[in-house]
Design an enzyme around this catalytic site. Structure first.
Site, PDB file in Angstrom:
ATOM      1  N   ARG A   1      13.898  52.473 -23.590  1.00  8.71           N
ATOM      2  CA  ARG A   1      14.529  51.214 -23.123  1.00  8.71           C
ATOM      3  C   ARG A   1      13.624  50.404 -22.199  1.00  8.71           C
ATOM      4  NH1 ARG A   1      19.360  54.424 -22.965  1.00  8.71           N
ATOM      5  NH2 ARG A   1      20.560  53.958 -24.842  1.00  8.71           N
TER       6      ARG A   1
ATOM      7  N   ASN B   1       4.049  25.567 -28.359  1.00 11.92           N
ATOM      8  CA  ASN B   1       4.015  25.692 -29.814  1.00 11.92           C
ATOM      9  C   ASN B   1       3.398  24.466 -30.485  1.00 11.92           C
ATOM     10  OD1 ASN B   1       5.322  28.202 -29.732  1.00 11.92           O
ATOM     11  ND2 ASN B   1       7.311  27.194 -29.546  1.00 11.92           N
TER      12      ASN B   1
ATOM     13  N   GLU C   1      -6.535  27.459 -29.126  1.00 12.35           N
ATOM     14  CA  GLU C   1      -5.454  27.567 -28.129  1.00 12.35           C
ATOM     15  C   GLU C   1      -5.874  26.931 -26.799  1.00 12.35           C
ATOM     16  OE1 GLU C   1      -2.414  28.688 -28.662  1.00 12.35           O
ATOM     17  OE2 GLU C   1      -2.509  30.070 -30.371  1.00 12.35           O
TER      18      GLU C   1
ATOM     19  N   GLU D   1      11.939  30.231 -23.186  1.00 12.04           N
ATOM     20  CA  GLU D   1      11.794  29.090 -24.096  1.00 12.04           C
ATOM     21  C   GLU D   1      13.117  28.374 -24.380  1.00 12.04           C
ATOM     22  OE1 GLU D   1       8.664  29.637 -27.064  1.00 12.04           O
ATOM     23  OE2 GLU D   1       9.860  28.424 -28.417  1.00 12.04           O
TER      24      GLU D   1
ATOM     25  N   HIS E   1       2.055  27.983 -38.718  1.00  7.41           N
ATOM     26  CA  HIS E   1       2.768  29.124 -39.299  1.00  7.41           C
ATOM     27  C   HIS E   1       2.960  28.945 -40.811  1.00  7.41           C
ATOM     28  CE1 HIS E   1       4.506  30.512 -35.167  1.00  7.41           C
ATOM     29  NE2 HIS E   1       3.249  30.828 -35.343  1.00  7.41           N
TER      30      HIS E   1
ATOM     31  N   LYS F   1      -0.465  27.924 -18.540  1.00  8.77           N
ATOM     32  CA  LYS F   1       0.570  28.705 -19.204  1.00  8.77           C
ATOM     33  C   LYS F   1       1.494  29.386 -18.189  1.00  8.77           C
ATOM     34  CE  LYS F   1       1.936  31.858 -22.718  1.00  8.77           C
ATOM     35  NZ  LYS F   1       1.667  32.518 -23.973  1.00  8.77           N
TER      36      LYS F   1
ATOM     37  N   LYS G   1       5.783  37.404 -24.516  1.00  7.86           N
ATOM     38  CA  LYS G   1       6.272  37.398 -25.895  1.00  7.86           C
ATOM     39  C   LYS G   1       5.639  38.572 -26.625  1.00  7.86           C
ATOM     40  CE  LYS G   1       7.443  32.607 -26.901  1.00  7.86           C
ATOM     41  NZ  LYS G   1       7.091  31.406 -27.694  1.00  7.86           N
TER      42      LYS G   1
ATOM     43  N   ARG H   1       8.810  25.546 -22.444  1.00  5.05           N
ATOM     44  CA  ARG H   1       7.874  26.503 -23.047  1.00  5.05           C
ATOM     45  C   ARG H   1       7.590  26.168 -24.515  1.00  5.05           C
ATOM     46  NH1 ARG H   1       7.339  33.065 -22.217  1.00  5.05           N
ATOM     47  NH2 ARG H   1       5.610  33.299 -23.671  1.00  5.05           N
TER      48      ARG H   1
ATOM     49  N   HIS I   1      -5.265  32.678 -36.932  1.00  7.20           N
ATOM     50  CA  HIS I   1      -4.173  31.983 -36.245  1.00  7.20           C
ATOM     51  C   HIS I   1      -4.679  30.769 -35.454  1.00  7.20           C
ATOM     52  CE1 HIS I   1      -0.486  31.232 -34.099  1.00  7.20           C
ATOM     53  NE2 HIS I   1      -1.131  31.361 -32.950  1.00  7.20           N
TER      54      HIS I   1
ATOM     55  N   HIS J   1       1.975  24.664 -33.930  1.00  6.55           N
ATOM     56  CA  HIS J   1       2.322  25.973 -34.494  1.00  6.55           C
ATOM     57  C   HIS J   1       3.257  25.899 -35.705  1.00  6.55           C
ATOM     58  CE1 HIS J   1       0.292  27.529 -31.011  1.00  6.55           C
ATOM     59  NE2 HIS J   1       0.579  28.768 -31.319  1.00  6.55           N
TER      60      HIS J   1
HETATM   61  N1  GLY Z   1       2.283  31.494 -27.514  1.00  6.93           N
HETATM   62  C1  GLY Z   1       3.357  30.671 -27.104  1.00  6.93           C
HETATM   63  C2  GLY Z   1       4.138  31.234 -25.975  1.00  6.93           C
HETATM   64  O1  GLY Z   1       3.751  32.239 -25.397  1.00  6.93           O
HETATM   65  O2  GLY Z   1       5.178  30.715 -25.650  1.00  6.93           O
END
Ligand code: GLY
Length: 371
Positions: free
Chosen positions: A122, A246, A186, A238, A253, A228, A144, A242, A267, A249
């Site tokens: 957990r 993206n 990025e 998010e 994607h 960031k 993430k 946040r 990527h 993205h």
């Molecule tokens: N890579 C996008 C984020 O961490 O929100």
């Protein structure tokens, strides 16, 4: 000197520490986190072959016992099969709730091992030691974690913040030019989404930092991480801001799915092409002047990066096929896609108001440039 960027999340706050050669001091940084002198390292096998001895020497110097699981490099490792392998290995290593797991590699390892740490007993703590530019500026920070599904990228996962991030700028020197430039996609994204001054700095310094200037690399990574960290501190899960991270993205994607998550498109390369497409769409919608997408493309070309769909080898689906792939994106809400559009360099915003015919035209034109 070690640079430090705090990620302020209350009880889950942590630091990103950055310096050339930091790997040699990893043991000293990790030791204060430990309740007993034992860690488990999960790595990318290629990274391990290059850098593991430095990490283990630093742990040995602090009397920290360690075991190691190397995994194959590549996006295919972010799978149920490897998640099971990592979790079962950590259990067989008797990693306890108070122990620390080390994710040693690029974004794939960080995401996979972070997710394994999130669900093991957990939740156990983990330390990110990112070795790719992409992982240092983006995926190792913000919590993430996850794996890919046959339906799309990163569709299975959890928010689980690391206890510490150690970014050794020197290891970036062993990246191939292609991997470095993919990560730079990025870096450029941060300037484009919210810091025009940083984008201008990158226009001036990007070629020199790509050529290997370590002081410039440190500055770029630190600034990216600080941008960031600020966004994550304000919007960890998010719900709003946040989503700006993206930028590019949704296009990316779809392109990654269209190319089978293969070596045809990395990527970060998809992010760079996606940023160019996002700015092109913004200009078509009259949200920004045509100078903005032209400037984005000029900088990416200056960096010798992929910028057009024609830079992707092999066949791609038509515009409708790419839009269908976009609809699988996590950012679909009530059947509508959320896009990150821009009013200028450094002024991105979230909108679901991108008319399908405009999107289709941008993609059709981009696909036609391949012919
Ligand atoms: N890579 C996008 C984020 O961490 O929100």
């Amino acid at each position: 000197m070690i640079e430090t960027v705090p990620v302020s999340l209350g009880a889950r706050s942590y630091e990103v520490r950055l310096a050339p050669g930091l790997l040699d001091a990893a043991g000293a940084h990790i030791a204060p986190l430990l309740k007993r002198s034992k860690v488990a390292i999960v790595s990318d096998a290629h990274v391990a072959s290059l850098h593991l001895p430095r990490l283990t020497a630093s742990l040995n110097a602090r009397g920290i016992a360690h075991s190691h699981l190397p995994l194959p490099r590549g996006e295919a490792t972010k799978s149920w099969a490897h998640l099971q392998e990592v979790v079962h290995w950590l259990l067989s290593e008797q990693i306890e709730r108070n122990d620390v797991v080390i994710a040693f590699g690029g974004g794939v390892i960080g995401d996979l091992v972070g997710f394994a740490a999130a669900i093991l007993r957990r939740g156990v703590r983990f330390v990110q030691i990112p070795t790719s530019l992409l992982a240092q500026v983006d995926s190792s920070v913000g919590g993430k974690t996850g794996i890919n599904a046959p339906h799309g990228k990163n569709l299975i996962g959890a928010f689980h913040q690391p206890a510490l991030v150690l970014a050794d700028i020197t290891v970036l020197g062993t990246l191939t030019e292609r991997d470095f430039l993919a990560g730079y996609g990025e870096v450029a994204k941060y300037g484009l989404l919210g810091d025009a001054g940083f984008f201008a700095w990158l226009e001036a310094n990007g070629p020199a930092l790509a050529a290997g200037d370590e002081a410039l690399r440190l500055q770029a990574v630190k600034h990216s991480v600080a941008l960031k960290a600020g966004i994550v501190a304000r919007d960890e899960t998010e719900q709003g801001e946040r989503a700006l991270l993206n930028l590019g993205h949704t296009f990316c994607h779809a392109l990654e799915a269209a190319t089978g998550y293969s070596g045809r498109l990395l990527h970060g390369e998809g992010v760079a092409i996606g940023c160019a497409l996002a700015y092109e769409t913004s200009a078509r919608l009259g949200l920004c002047a045509q100078e903005a997408p032209s400037r984005v493309r000029a900088h990416l070309k200056d960096m010798k990066m992929k910028v057009d769909l024609s830079d992707i080898e092999g066949d791609l689906p038509d515009a409708d096929g790419l839009i269908a792939l976009m609809m699988q994106d996590k950012k679909v809400s009530a059947g509508k896609l959320n896009f990150i559009m821009a009013r200028d360099i450094g002024e991105a915003f979230v909108t679901s108001d991108v008319p399908a015919p405009v999107l289709k035209q941008v993609l059709t034109d981009a696909l036609n440039r391949r012919r």
